[in-house]
Motif scaffolding. Structure first.
Motif, PDB file in Angstrom:
ATOM      1  N   PRO A  67      11.887  -3.095 -13.986  1.00 59.12           N
ATOM      2  CA  PRO A  67      10.926  -4.085 -14.458  1.00 59.12           C
ATOM      3  C   PRO A  67       9.668  -3.471 -15.050  1.00 59.12           C
ATOM      4  CG  PRO A  67      11.799  -4.703 -12.312  1.00 59.12           C
ATOM      5  CD  PRO A  67      12.281  -3.317 -12.585  1.00 59.12           C
ATOM      6  N   LYS A  68       9.107  -4.150 -16.055  1.00 60.51           N
ATOM      7  CA  LYS A  68       7.822  -3.744 -16.600  1.00 60.51           C
ATOM      8  C   LYS A  68       6.693  -4.128 -15.643  1.00 60.51           C
ATOM      9  CE  LYS A  68       9.756  -2.120 -20.259  1.00 60.51           C
ATOM     10  NZ  LYS A  68       9.512  -2.579 -21.630  1.00 60.51           N
ATOM     11  N   ALA A  69       6.908  -5.146 -14.833  1.00 65.85           N
ATOM     12  CA  ALA A  69       5.951  -5.512 -13.796  1.00 65.85           C
ATOM     13  C   ALA A  69       6.072  -4.492 -12.663  1.00 65.85           C
ATOM     14  CB  ALA A  69       6.232  -6.922 -13.280  1.00 65.85           C
ATOM     15  N   SER A  70       5.041  -3.698 -12.451  1.00 64.19           N
ATOM     16  CA  SER A  70       5.116  -2.562 -11.521  1.00 64.19           C
ATOM     17  C   SER A  70       5.317  -2.976 -10.081  1.00 64.19           C
ATOM     18  CB  SER A  70       3.841  -1.725 -11.634  1.00 64.19           C
ATOM     19  OG  SER A  70       2.704  -2.496 -11.279  1.00 64.19           O
ATOM     20  N   TYR A  71       5.010  -4.219  -9.750  1.00 56.67           N
ATOM     21  CA  TYR A  71       5.120  -4.682  -8.362  1.00 56.67           C
ATOM     22  C   TYR A  71       6.503  -5.230  -8.021  1.00 56.67           C
ATOM     23  CZ  TYR A  71       3.831  -8.868 -11.038  1.00 56.67           C
ATOM     24  OH  TYR A  71       3.772  -9.858 -11.986  1.00 56.67           O
ATOM     25  N   SER A 123      12.854   1.788  -5.128  1.00 52.84           N
ATOM     26  CA  SER A 123      12.274   1.111  -3.989  1.00 52.84           C
ATOM     27  C   SER A 123      13.298   0.495  -3.072  1.00 52.84           C
ATOM     28  CB  SER A 123      11.304   0.044  -4.436  1.00 52.84           C
ATOM     29  OG  SER A 123      10.241   0.622  -5.124  1.00 52.84           O
ATOM     30  N   LEU A 124      14.194   1.326  -2.564  1.00 53.23           N
ATOM     31  CA  LEU A 124      15.094   0.853  -1.517  1.00 53.23           C
ATOM     32  C   LEU A 124      14.296   0.384  -0.317  1.00 53.23           C
ATOM     33  CD1 LEU A 124      18.152   3.242  -1.441  1.00 53.23           C
ATOM     34  CD2 LEU A 124      18.014   0.905  -2.235  1.00 53.23           C
ATOM     35  N   ALA A 125      13.148   0.996  -0.112  1.00 55.96           N
ATOM     36  CA  ALA A 125      12.308   0.567   1.002  1.00 55.96           C
ATOM     37  C   ALA A 125      11.920  -0.885   0.839  1.00 55.96           C
ATOM     38  CB  ALA A 125      11.062   1.424   1.092  1.00 55.96           C
ATOM     39  N   ALA A 126      11.659  -1.288  -0.412  1.00 52.69           N
ATOM     40  CA  ALA A 126      11.300  -2.683  -0.653  1.00 52.69           C
ATOM     41  C   ALA A 126      12.474  -3.590  -0.387  1.00 52.69           C
ATOM     42  CB  ALA A 126      10.803  -2.867  -2.081  1.00 52.69           C
ATOM     43  N   TYR A 127      13.669  -3.107  -0.764  1.00 52.22           N
ATOM     44  CA  TYR A 127      14.865  -3.921  -0.514  1.00 52.22           C
ATOM     45  C   TYR A 127      15.125  -4.068   0.975  1.00 52.22           C
ATOM     46  CZ  TYR A 127      19.640  -5.492  -0.368  1.00 52.22           C
ATOM     47  OH  TYR A 127      20.772  -6.181  -0.100  1.00 52.22           O
ATOM     48  N   LYS A 185       0.817  -1.204   0.000  1.00 50.87           N
ATOM     49  CA  LYS A 185       0.000   0.000   0.000  1.00 50.87           C
ATOM     50  C   LYS A 185       0.858   1.265   0.000  1.00 50.87           C
ATOM     51  CE  LYS A 185      -3.985  -2.080   2.377  1.00 50.87           C
ATOM     52  NZ  LYS A 185      -4.854  -2.019   3.576  1.00 50.87           N
ATOM     53  N   SER A 186       2.059   1.171   0.581  1.00 46.36           N
ATOM     54  CA  SER A 186       2.894   2.360   0.679  1.00 46.36           C
ATOM     55  C   SER A 186       3.951   2.436  -0.413  1.00 46.36           C
ATOM     56  CB  SER A 186       3.582   2.421   2.051  1.00 46.36           C
ATOM     57  OG  SER A 186       4.421   1.295   2.233  1.00 46.36           O
ATOM     58  N   THR A 187       4.353   1.312  -0.979  1.00 44.07           N
ATOM     59  CA  THR A 187       5.425   1.323  -1.965  1.00 44.07           C
ATOM     60  C   THR A 187       4.995   0.858  -3.345  1.00 44.07           C
ATOM     61  OG1 THR A 187       6.157  -0.946  -1.550  1.00 44.07           O
ATOM     62  CG2 THR A 187       7.062   0.783  -0.129  1.00 44.07           C
ATOM     63  N   GLY A 188       3.917   0.109  -3.430  1.00 44.67           N
ATOM     64  CA  GLY A 188       3.517  -0.467  -4.703  1.00 44.67           C
ATOM     65  C   GLY A 188       4.313  -1.686  -5.075  1.00 44.67           C
ATOM     66  N   ILE A 189       5.270  -2.080  -4.240  1.00 49.63           N
ATOM     67  CA  ILE A 189       6.114  -3.233  -4.511  1.00 49.63           C
ATOM     68  C   ILE A 189       5.554  -4.452  -3.787  1.00 49.63           C
ATOM     69  CG2 ILE A 189       8.446  -4.185  -4.330  1.00 49.63           C
ATOM     70  CD1 ILE A 189       8.170  -1.839  -6.278  1.00 49.63           C
ATOM     71  N   LEU A 190       5.541  -5.584  -4.465  1.00 49.59           N
ATOM     72  CA  LEU A 190       5.049  -6.819  -3.888  1.00 49.59           C
ATOM     73  C   LEU A 190       5.748  -7.106  -2.564  1.00 49.59           C
ATOM     74  CD1 LEU A 190       3.339  -9.427  -4.270  1.00 49.59           C
ATOM     75  CD2 LEU A 190       5.333 -10.401  -5.440  1.00 49.59           C
ATOM     76  N   THR A 216      20.998  11.808  -0.131  1.00 51.62           N
ATOM     77  CA  THR A 216      20.062  11.488   0.939  1.00 51.62           C
ATOM     78  C   THR A 216      18.651  11.282   0.413  1.00 51.62           C
ATOM     79  OG1 THR A 216      19.763  13.851   1.340  1.00 51.62           O
ATOM     80  CG2 THR A 216      21.385  12.714   2.684  1.00 51.62           C
ATOM     81  N   ASP A 217      18.322  11.908  -0.701  1.00 46.99           N
ATOM     82  CA  ASP A 217      17.012  11.720  -1.304  1.00 46.99           C
ATOM     83  C   ASP A 217      17.204  11.039  -2.649  1.00 46.99           C
ATOM     84  OD1 ASP A 217      15.503  13.065   0.706  1.00 46.99           O
ATOM     85  OD2 ASP A 217      16.342  14.943  -0.058  1.00 46.99           O
ATOM     86  N   ILE A 218      16.767   9.795  -2.744  1.00 49.96           N
ATOM     87  CA  ILE A 218      17.030   9.001  -3.935  1.00 49.96           C
ATOM     88  C   ILE A 218      15.772   8.890  -4.782  1.00 49.96           C
ATOM     89  CG2 ILE A 218      17.740   6.722  -4.757  1.00 49.96           C
ATOM     90  CD1 ILE A 218      19.290   6.403  -2.192  1.00 49.96           C
ATOM     91  N   ASP A 219      15.915   9.148  -6.065  1.00 52.41           N
ATOM     92  CA  ASP A 219      14.807   9.009  -7.008  1.00 52.41           C
ATOM     93  C   ASP A 219      14.426   7.544  -7.118  1.00 52.41           C
ATOM     94  OD1 ASP A 219      13.017   9.071  -9.029  1.00 52.41           O
ATOM     95  OD2 ASP A 219      14.431   9.721 -10.584  1.00 52.41           O
ATOM     96  N   LEU A 220      13.203   7.221  -6.754  1.00 57.74           N
ATOM     97  CA  LEU A 220      12.778   5.833  -6.740  1.00 57.74           C
ATOM     98  C   LEU A 220      12.300   5.340  -8.096  1.00 57.74           C
ATOM     99  CD1 LEU A 220      10.943   5.590  -3.317  1.00 57.74           C
ATOM    100  CD2 LEU A 220      13.303   5.047  -3.899  1.00 57.74           C
ATOM    101  N   THR A 221      12.288   6.207  -9.090  1.00 58.76           N
ATOM    102  CA  THR A 221      11.897   5.771 -10.434  1.00 58.76           C
ATOM    103  C   THR A 221      12.924   6.238 -11.454  1.00 58.76           C
ATOM    104  OG1 THR A 221      10.554   7.770 -10.703  1.00 58.76           O
ATOM    105  CG2 THR A 221       9.438   5.780  -9.906  1.00 58.76           C
ATOM    106  N   PRO A 222      14.172   5.780 -11.304  1.00 62.09           N
ATOM    107  CA  PRO A 222      15.224   6.249 -12.203  1.00 62.09           C
ATOM    108  C   PRO A 222      15.080   5.682 -13.605  1.00 62.09           C
ATOM    109  CG  PRO A 222      16.041   4.498 -10.816  1.00 62.09           C
ATOM    110  CD  PRO A 222      14.647   4.788 -10.353  1.00 62.09           C
ATOM    111  N   ALA A 223      15.658   6.389 -14.536  1.00 64.96           N
ATOM    112  CA  ALA A 223      15.631   5.929 -15.921  1.00 64.96           C
ATOM    113  C   ALA A 223      16.704   4.893 -16.142  1.00 64.96           C
ATOM    114  CB  ALA A 223      15.848   7.111 -16.864  1.00 64.96           C
ATOM    115  N   THR A 224      16.481   4.015 -17.098  1.00 70.29           N
ATOM    116  CA  THR A 224      17.469   2.999 -17.420  1.00 70.29           C
ATOM    117  C   THR A 224      18.707   3.634 -18.032  1.00 70.29           C
ATOM    118  OG1 THR A 224      15.741   1.379 -17.839  1.00 70.29           O
ATOM    119  CG2 THR A 224      17.904   0.939 -18.803  1.00 70.29           C
TER     120      THR A 224
END
Length: 470
Positions: free
Chosen positions: A140-144, A464-468, A30-35, A414-422
Motif C-alpha cells: 500500500p501507498k498508505a504507510s499505516y 508486517s506479519l506482526a500487524a497481521y 509505535k513499534s510497527t508503523g501499522i495502524l 526465519t527472518d522475513i523482509d518486512l518491506t518487500p518489493a512488488t
C-alpha cells in the motif's frame, strides 16, 4: 457487476459486545508503523454454536457424506447474493466505529455498460492508491497499512486455498454430488490436508453446516464478501456492508471472528484495504491463477480443462527443475462441479512436489481468529498438543483417521523482509498467454458466471506479519 436487489432486514437480537475476554489489542503503531486494530466490538455475541469444536482438531476427522442443509435465520441477513443495505443499524454501528481519517480518499471506480471496471482514467505508472486490478500492487501507498499477503515466503510451499464456498447444493443430482462436504472429505482422506477457505457470506448463511464441517476439519475460514462485487466499485458504506455480513455469518455459524479476507477478482486499493484493516481483516491475494472458474461446469465458462491441467503441470515442472525460488498462493475455487473435480485431480500430484499447507501455516500464523482458543499448526511449530471438544449437545459423527504426509524438504525462512518489493503476477510457462490475463486488465474471474450461480455456490508477502498477528 454490482447486484442491486435489496433484501428485507431486521435487527439481530444479539447484543453488541467486546471480545476483550478472549483477544488482545493489535501491535502498537509505535513499534510497527501499522495502524493498530483490535477484535471487532460491533459483532453480536453468538457464543459457540452447538456442534463446533472448541479448538483445532487433533483427533479423527468427520467424513460422513451428508450434512444438514438448514440455513441460518435468513430474516436476520440481507437477501443472499444481493447488495446489502448500508442503512441497517448493524452496518451503521460499524461505520460509526471506524476512523475515517485513516481511509484514503480514492475515488469509487466506475464500471462500463458491461459491468467491467473502467481503468481508462487511472495512471498505473503513478498508482496513487495501489490498485491491484491495474498495477498488481500489493504494498500500500498508505504507510499505516500492511502489505497484502500474496505468496508463501518459503520455496516449495503451496498455500492451498479455495474461493467462493461453501459450495451449496441446488437440487440437481448430477452437480450436487460435488457440493460440500465432497471437497472437505476428499481433503481429509488425502493426508488430512488443510486449506484456507475464502467464504461468500451468502453461501455461509444458506449452508452453515458446511462451514461447521470445515472448521471442525481444521481448515481456516476467511471472508470473501457477501455478494462478490468488485470492491473498488463500492462506496465506503457498501464495502463495510459486504465485509460485515460475511464476518457475521461466519461467526454465527462457527463461533469465530476471522482476521483474513480476499477481495473478489483481486480488486482492492488502499481505500478498501483501510476499511478492511480496521474491521480486523488482512488482505490476501495470490501470485498464480488456475483460471478454473472459467471451465465448463455448473454456471462456468468455456476454458478447456486441458488448459488448466497445463497450468498445474507447468508449476510442478518448474518446481522439479529447482528454478522455483519462492512459495506460492495459487487461486482455486470450490465454485462448482468442474472446479471441485479439478481440485481433486491435482491435489495428490501437488502433494508429491510441494509442501501443501494453509496460507496461514506457511506464514507461521498460529491464531487466524480473534478468539484465542483456536491455535493452528505452523511451519515453526507443527505440534498441537491439546485436544479440542465438540460444543455441548453435539453428536459425534463416524470418523476416519488420516495422516498427513511428510512435507517437502525446503529451507525455512526465519527472518522475513518486512518491506518487500512488488512482484508481478505470473503465468506458468506452459500456459498460453492468450488464455490467461493475470494482470487483471480483464477480469480474473467471470463476474457473470458468479452472479448466475447465485446461492448455488457461489508478495512479496510478509510486510508486517506482526500487524497481521496483532
Amino acid at each position: 457487476m454490482q447486484l442491486t436487489g435489496i433484501g428485507a432486514f431486521i435487527l439481530a437480537t444479539g447484543a453488541f459486545v467486546s471480545a476483550a475476554t478472549t483477544t488482545t489489542k493489535a501491535t502498537s503503531t509505535k513499534s510497527t508503523g501499522i495502524l493498530a486494530v483490535e477484535s471487532p466490538k460491533w459483532l453480536p455475541d453468538f457464543g459457540v454454536p452447538t456442534g463446533v469444536n472448541s479448538g483445532y482438531p487433533t483427533g479423527p476427522i468427520d467424513t460422513t457424506k451428508t450434512i444438514s442443509h438448514t440455513s441460518l435465520n435468513l430474516k436476520n441477513y440481507p437477501e443472499p447474493w444481493t447488495a446489502p443495505s448500508t442503512t441497517h443499524p448493524e452496518v451503521k454501528a460499524v461505520i460509526a466505529a471506524l476512523d475515517w481519517t485513516k481511509v484514503p480518499k480514492a475515488p469509487v471506480v466506475k464500471v462500463n455498460a458491461a459491468g467491467e471496471i473502467d481503468m481508462t482514467s487511472y495512471d498505473a505508472s503513478k498508482d496513487p492508491y495501489c490498485w491491484w486490478s491495474d498495477s498488481n500492487c500489493v504494498k500500500p501507498k498508505a504507510s499505516y497499512l500492511p502489505t497484502d499477503v500474496s505468496i508463501c515466503p518459503n520455496a516449495g510451499d503451496w498455500g492451498l486455498n479455495y474461493d467462493d464456498g461453501p459450495y451449496n447444493p441446488i437440487g440437481d443430482k448430477a452437480t450436487d454430488k460435488w457440493a460440500e462436504p465432497e471437497l472437505y472429505n476428499f481433503l481429509a482422506k488425502n493426508g488430512n490436508q488443510k486449506a484456507t477457505l475464502f467464504y461468500i457470506g451468502s453461501n455461509v448463511a444458506t449452508f452453515p453446516e458446511a462451514a461447521k464441517r470445515a472448521i471442525n476439519d481444521g481448515h481456516v475460514l476467511c471472508v470473501h464478501t457477501w455478494s462478490h462485487p468488485q470492491m473498488t466499485t463500492q462506496t465506503n458504506a457498501q464495502v463495510v456492508a459486504e465485509l460485515y455480513w460475511t464476518l457475521r455469518a461466519i461467526k454465527e455459524a462457527t463461533g469465530v471472528t476471522t482476521k483474513c479476507w480476499r477481495p473478489p477478482f483481486g480488486d482492492v486499493d488502499d481505500r478498501v484495504r483501510a476499511i478492511a484493516h480496521q474491521m480486523g481483516l488482512q488482505t490476501m491475494i495470490w501470485d498464480q491463477d488456475t483460471n478454473d472458474w472459467d471451465m465448463p461446469g455448473e454456471g462456468g465458462g468455456n476454458l478447456a480443462p486441458s488448459k488448466v491441467d497445463g497450468y498445474f503441470q507447468g508449476w510442478i515442472n518448474t518446481r522439479k527443475k529447482g528454478t522455483d525460488k519462492t512459495g506460492h498462493i495459487v487461486l482455486q475455487h470450490e465454485l462448482n462441479n468442474a472446479t471441485v473435480k479439478m481440485a481433486e485431480k491435482w491435489l495428490p500430484k501437488l502433494q508429491t512436489s510441494f509442501n501443501v499447507v494453509t496460507i496461514q501455516e506457511c506464514l507461521n500464523v498460529a491464531q487466524p481468529y480473534w478468539e484465542k482458543n483456536w491455535i493452528y499448526p505452523t511451519e515453526k511449530n507443527a505440534t498441537i498438543s491439546s485436544n479440542s471438544t465438540i460444543a455441548s449437545n453435539a453428536t459425534a459423527a463416524p470418523t476416519t483417521t488420516t495422516t498427513k504426509p511428510a512435507p517437502v524438504s525446503t529451507p525455512l525462512v526465519t527472518d522475513i523482509d518486512l518491506t518487500p518489493a512488488t512482484t508481478p503476477v505470473t503465468t506458468p510457462a506452459t500456459a498460453p498467454a492468450a488464455d490467461v490475463n493475470l494482470s487483471n486488465k480483464g477480469s480474473l474471474e467471470s463476474s457473470a458466471t458468479l452472479l448466475t450461480t447465485g446461492s448455488a455456490s457461489l508478495f512479496a508477502i510478509a510486510a508486517s506479519l506482526a500487524a497481521y498477528l496483532y
